[in-house]
Design a protein around this motif. Sequence first.
Motif, PDB file in Angstrom:
ATOM      1  N   GLY A 403       0.743  -1.246  -0.061  1.00 42.75           N
ATOM      2  CA  GLY A 403       0.071   0.067  -0.003  1.00 42.75           C
ATOM      3  C   GLY A 403       0.898   1.194   0.005  1.00 42.75           C
ATOM      4  O   GLY A 403       0.391   2.367  -0.250  1.00 42.75           O
ATOM      5  N   ASP A 404       2.196   1.287   0.509  1.00 47.69           N
ATOM      6  CA  ASP A 404       3.024   2.380   0.416  1.00 47.69           C
ATOM      7  C   ASP A 404       3.547   2.481  -0.966  1.00 47.69           C
ATOM      8  O   ASP A 404       4.691   3.407  -1.004  1.00 47.69           O
ATOM      9  N   GLY A 405       3.271   1.542  -1.786  1.00 43.93           N
ATOM     10  CA  GLY A 405       4.438   1.626  -3.095  1.00 43.93           C
ATOM     11  C   GLY A 405       5.629   0.776  -3.201  1.00 43.93           C
ATOM     12  O   GLY A 405       6.242   0.945  -4.283  1.00 43.93           O
ATOM     13  N   ALA A 406       5.925   0.294  -2.015  1.00 43.94           N
ATOM     14  CA  ALA A 406       6.944  -0.432  -1.970  1.00 43.94           C
ATOM     15  C   ALA A 406       7.169  -1.729  -2.825  1.00 43.94           C
ATOM     16  O   ALA A 406       5.967  -2.514  -2.756  1.00 43.94           O
ATOM     17  N   ILE A 407       8.162  -2.123  -3.668  1.00 45.77           N
ATOM     18  CA  ILE A 407       8.189  -3.284  -4.431  1.00 45.77           C
ATOM     19  C   ILE A 407       8.403  -4.352  -3.576  1.00 45.77           C
ATOM     20  O   ILE A 407       9.634  -4.461  -2.749  1.00 45.77           O
ATOM     21  N   GLY A 434      -4.062  -7.869   3.713  1.00 47.92           N
ATOM     22  CA  GLY A 434      -4.402  -6.517   3.060  1.00 47.92           C
ATOM     23  C   GLY A 434      -4.444  -6.515   1.548  1.00 47.92           C
ATOM     24  O   GLY A 434      -4.298  -7.653   1.026  1.00 47.92           O
ATOM     25  N   SER A 435      -4.643  -5.400   1.079  1.00 47.32           N
ATOM     26  CA  SER A 435      -4.738  -5.345  -0.466  1.00 47.32           C
ATOM     27  C   SER A 435      -3.220  -4.988  -0.953  1.00 47.32           C
ATOM     28  O   SER A 435      -2.741  -4.104  -0.456  1.00 47.32           O
ATOM     29  N   TYR A 436      -2.830  -5.668  -2.208  1.00 45.08           N
ATOM     30  CA  TYR A 436      -1.663  -5.394  -2.765  1.00 45.08           C
ATOM     31  C   TYR A 436      -1.981  -5.201  -4.280  1.00 45.08           C
ATOM     32  O   TYR A 436      -2.995  -5.850  -4.854  1.00 45.08           O
ATOM     33  N   THR A 437      -1.194  -4.461  -4.808  1.00 43.20           N
ATOM     34  CA  THR A 437      -1.441  -4.146  -6.580  1.00 43.20           C
ATOM     35  C   THR A 437      -0.257  -4.848  -7.184  1.00 43.20           C
ATOM     36  O   THR A 437       0.898  -4.768  -6.764  1.00 43.20           O
ATOM     37  N   GLY A 455      -3.641  -5.162 -11.450  1.00 39.24           N
ATOM     38  CA  GLY A 455      -4.983  -5.307 -10.652  1.00 39.24           C
ATOM     39  C   GLY A 455      -4.456  -5.268  -9.246  1.00 39.24           C
ATOM     40  O   GLY A 455      -3.574  -4.876  -8.840  1.00 39.24           O
ATOM     41  N   THR A 456      -5.395  -5.811  -8.457  1.00 36.09           N
ATOM     42  CA  THR A 456      -5.212  -5.849  -6.912  1.00 36.09           C
ATOM     43  C   THR A 456      -5.322  -7.420  -6.698  1.00 36.09           C
ATOM     44  O   THR A 456      -5.999  -8.177  -7.257  1.00 36.09           O
ATOM     45  N   VAL A 457      -4.505  -7.832  -5.530  1.00 33.51           N
ATOM     46  CA  VAL A 457      -4.695  -8.961  -4.861  1.00 33.51           C
ATOM     47  C   VAL A 457      -4.887  -9.144  -3.365  1.00 33.51           C
ATOM     48  O   VAL A 457      -4.188  -7.970  -2.837  1.00 33.51           O
ATOM     49  N   VAL A 458      -5.839  -9.705  -2.818  1.00 33.95           N
ATOM     50  CA  VAL A 458      -5.957  -9.606  -1.295  1.00 33.95           C
ATOM     51  C   VAL A 458      -5.372 -10.686  -0.776  1.00 33.95           C
ATOM     52  O   VAL A 458      -5.497 -11.748  -0.991  1.00 33.95           O
TER      53      VAL A 458
END
Length: 766
Positions: A403-407, A434-437, A455-458
Amino acid sequence: MRNLVAALAIALVTALGIASPAAAVQTSTAKVVIVVGATHGATAGYRANADAAYAEAIKYTSHVTKVYSPNATWTKVKAAAKGANILIYFGHGNGWPSPYTYDPKYTTKDGMGLNADLNGDGKLSDYENKYYGEPYMAQLALAPNAIVLLHNLCYASGNSEPGGTAPSVSVARQRIDNYAAGFLKGGARAVIADGHMGPANYLRGLFTTGQSIVDLWRSMPNYHNHESSFASTRSPGYVDYSDPDNATSSFYRSLVVKPGMTTTAVTKAVGDTGLDPATLVVPGRASVEAPAAPLYATALATADDSSLLDLPEGTRLKTIATAVPAAGTTAAVIQVEGLDDGSIAGFVSAADLAPRDSRAPVLIGIDSGTGRFSPNEDGRSDEQTLTGIFSETVDWTVEVRDGDGAILDTTPGHGGTFSVTWDGLLDGVAVPDGSYTWTARGIDAWQNGTASGGGTVVVDTTGVDVSSISPDGSTVGVFSPNGDGVGDTVSTSVSVPEAGSIVGWVTDAGDATVRSWTATSVAGSNTMTWDGKAANGAYVEDGGYTLHFTARDRSGTNGAGRTRDVQAVGFLSAVRTSAKVFYPHDADRFAPTVNLSFAVARPATVTWTIRNAANEVVVTHLADAAVDAGTQTWVWDGRTADGVLLPRGTYTSLVSASDGTWAISQSVKVEMNAFSIATSTATPRRGGKVTVVVTSAEPLSGGIRLYVSQPGKTTWGITMTKLDSRTWRATFTVKTGGSAGTLKLKAWGHDYDGRAQSTYRYLPLS
């Protein structure tokens, strides 16, 4: 009658026409068609909603067509929709299942309500509506990878009409699946139905994002997270999604889609973007095809001038601009730059260049499966596979970020497709729930641009508990699994807080598992049924069993379960009546008696009684009587043991049997009347439809006439339709107006000897 009426602004917009480009930058050639059907007084508001959709669509493409009532005839809609990438429809929805007449071809159902000259006056209006159902939608000839957006319809998203009976989960799912079928036959690969929200947000996502259609649907502001999905029955290979307002009610959002469909597949050109064009593209890409092509410093240089250098055959170039157009037999002069060598810059004759791939790749399909997994090493859904298809071979990279954009994870590759598995681990430890992009990017060999999407992955490692079961296990349920069609199954309502699946299994008295199964679940109540059979398909032996239920969320994680005890007692069977209705009261030769029966598989002690509607025993035929294995019959004439004829009404034949270890009771109802009257609803409402089925006790010399008496209205008669030798049916609409009170139904006819017969039924009317 069948539109979902929202609060609508009133505006009058006419039109069948192609929209003119707006001032905004338009980046797509996608064709958008917006249809407003004839919806009576709501039509003006729908035109206003459609204009809002037009205002959004025109930002991205100049190819926007309006087909609005009163000009939205089937001929015009069909012509406009041909080749459409996005088809939007506002109007009436007429779906199935519904209270209306069933049509196996869905000729008027699961399509559009459009303009037609129904009264023959040569004019069209917002108040003349004709339904064009599934066979018509199958003729739309939409573009490949088209999407259909259905807004404010009844039935399309699983909902009912305003004021109508709320659908069960099963009925809502059938409506969703049926409504999409015709559009999918007509070329669409996705159908979204949204009963409350307009299409602007969907359009914005389709034109400005690279994501799966499922993620687009999930990203809308009215997503309720009550999602459930199931395989389409009507359209094999497709998946249906539902997201009701509440856990299991208010079905106003749905999606039917081919897995992997993306927004870019809808709004951008699809095909092999890696092919070389037939002619030079400027700006674009080219390679030197002469053995040595001179590169000049200026566009006006001639063959006598010295060149900056001679470019070897095969040198890859960017074509920047046409500096000097072609004239006669003289080739154009093209400004170029080196694709691989940044020091190359100048002008080259077009005659020395070969056209090369000048189109950017497109990510035309992506799929993140269920979009949820649980890296908890339980062997279920511990990894998430991310897949995609590019329009040509590319160097690709897939990244997962928090969520903070960290790879968190990066995987590179080369090819036209990718399949990447993320284990949800960071330094060997599962990432937090949580949710990850995730993002996929691909660059082709000619560096035309970057195709991207994702997309997103939970991540969800927390199990879901069974909230409750009903019956709750405080009592022991008894059922009779023996194949006689009576009491063969035992059902349990299992409530869970979120969608997923429910694992059920049955153990015997020795705690050995005799049967297990898994069923898809929705948030809320789910019915789980056991048919009394073991894993080998045979009925279990009579005895005590325990039903176990455990919830499993969409990530595959189990929570705490619940149990209930039942008894399977199958030795009593075939508690039956030879007729649904008999009529001894007129003392004629027709239907004076009824044959009642039951069977036991082994010797038993039996009590056999007749009970009235108040559950009072009015006749005792057997009282703790010892009977042998086999069938017992009784010809009952409707009288008490003293020979007194009982009044008209519905009675119950109740058999209670015990073999000394297990006891069970079964019953069957039989009516003493000239006619048995069954209705589709026990609480009719003014303006609503009622279907009546009448069964005659005696053979008739003609048909049955149904008389309807409504408070404040004149009694009217209906000739019923014959279904078989003893059964008739009719459907009527309760008249509006009048007053509440009692609706009286009277079935009337003549028996085979010509004697008049009648039966009344009374229903509370609202």
